[in-house]
Write a protein that holds these residues in place. Sequence first.
Motif, PDB file in Angstrom:
ATOM      1  N   THR A  43       0.830  -1.197   0.000  1.00 14.34           N
ATOM      2  CA  THR A  43       0.000   0.000   0.000  1.00 14.34           C
ATOM      3  C   THR A  43       0.870   1.253   0.000  1.00 14.34           C
ATOM      4  O   THR A  43       2.006   1.234   0.462  1.00 14.34           O
ATOM      5  N   TRP A  46       0.516   6.468   4.229  1.00 12.11           N
ATOM      6  CA  TRP A  46      -0.625   7.268   4.678  1.00 12.11           C
ATOM      7  C   TRP A  46      -0.105   8.303   5.661  1.00 12.11           C
ATOM      8  O   TRP A  46       0.749   7.989   6.494  1.00 12.11           O
ATOM      9  N   ASN A  56       1.367  -4.559   4.370  1.00 11.49           N
ATOM     10  CA  ASN A  56       0.397  -4.599   5.469  1.00 11.49           C
ATOM     11  C   ASN A  56      -0.344  -5.919   5.475  1.00 11.49           C
ATOM     12  O   ASN A  56      -0.516  -6.551   4.435  1.00 11.49           O
ATOM     13  N   TRP A  89       3.828   8.719  11.744  1.00 11.67           N
ATOM     14  CA  TRP A  89       3.489   8.240  10.409  1.00 11.67           C
ATOM     15  C   TRP A  89       4.717   8.046   9.527  1.00 11.67           C
ATOM     16  O   TRP A  89       4.597   7.945   8.315  1.00 11.67           O
ATOM     17  N   HIS A 117      -8.678   5.450  13.566  1.00 13.22           N
ATOM     18  CA  HIS A 117      -8.543   5.794  12.143  1.00 13.22           C
ATOM     19  C   HIS A 117      -8.720   4.596  11.220  1.00 13.22           C
ATOM     20  O   HIS A 117      -8.551   4.719  10.005  1.00 13.22           O
ATOM     21  N   GLU A 120     -10.734   4.834   8.012  1.00 11.86           N
ATOM     22  CA  GLU A 120     -10.220   5.716   6.967  1.00 11.86           C
ATOM     23  C   GLU A 120      -9.083   5.080   6.172  1.00 11.86           C
ATOM     24  O   GLU A 120      -8.600   5.674   5.218  1.00 11.86           O
ATOM     25  N   ARG A 121      -8.622   3.915   6.597  1.00 11.51           N
ATOM     26  CA  ARG A 121      -7.390   3.354   6.056  1.00 11.51           C
ATOM     27  C   ARG A 121      -7.644   2.017   5.367  1.00 11.51           C
ATOM     28  O   ARG A 121      -7.872   1.008   6.021  1.00 11.51           O
ATOM     29  N   SER A 122      -7.543   2.023   4.061  1.00 17.33           N
ATOM     30  CA  SER A 122      -7.760   0.772   3.321  1.00 17.33           C
ATOM     31  C   SER A 122      -6.695  -0.258   3.666  1.00 17.33           C
ATOM     32  O   SER A 122      -6.952  -1.456   3.603  1.00 17.33           O
TER      33      SER A 122
END
Length: 146
Positions: A43, A46, A56, A89, A117, A120-122
Amino acid sequence: MGKAWLGLGANIGRPRAQMLEALRRLDAHPDIHITRKSGIIETDPWGKTDQDPFLNMAIEVETALGPIDLLDACLMIEEAMGRKRTEKWGPRLIDIDVVAFGQMKLITDRLTVPHPHAHERSFVLDPLEEIAPSVAKWIKAQAVKG
């Protein structure tokens, strides 16, 4: 024993090997047993986007630990594997997040579950949907409720 869902990620060093080592260490803990594992996905970063992509995954665990003790076990594994917390982050050698703990809602200065969160996080939801679609749906519903 309770169920919890953890998110793992890494983007420096040897991310795949580090994630596999984190899995080994988690499953070796006497009070944590991995029951399901998602596939590993790549990914984009972010939050801080000027860094390498992440690998991930999500796992489901059965644990005799409470949520804070599970967090502490995850943090101890991160530290033992060489993680240094220097930049929010920022790049990560290994990251192990407690995403959900049963259907518990908990807000402390150290831990919030479900993860505040996650919806909001694929990179959290996609692997979680692979192994626990009802948990992913519950996390999204909690975000809507606020």
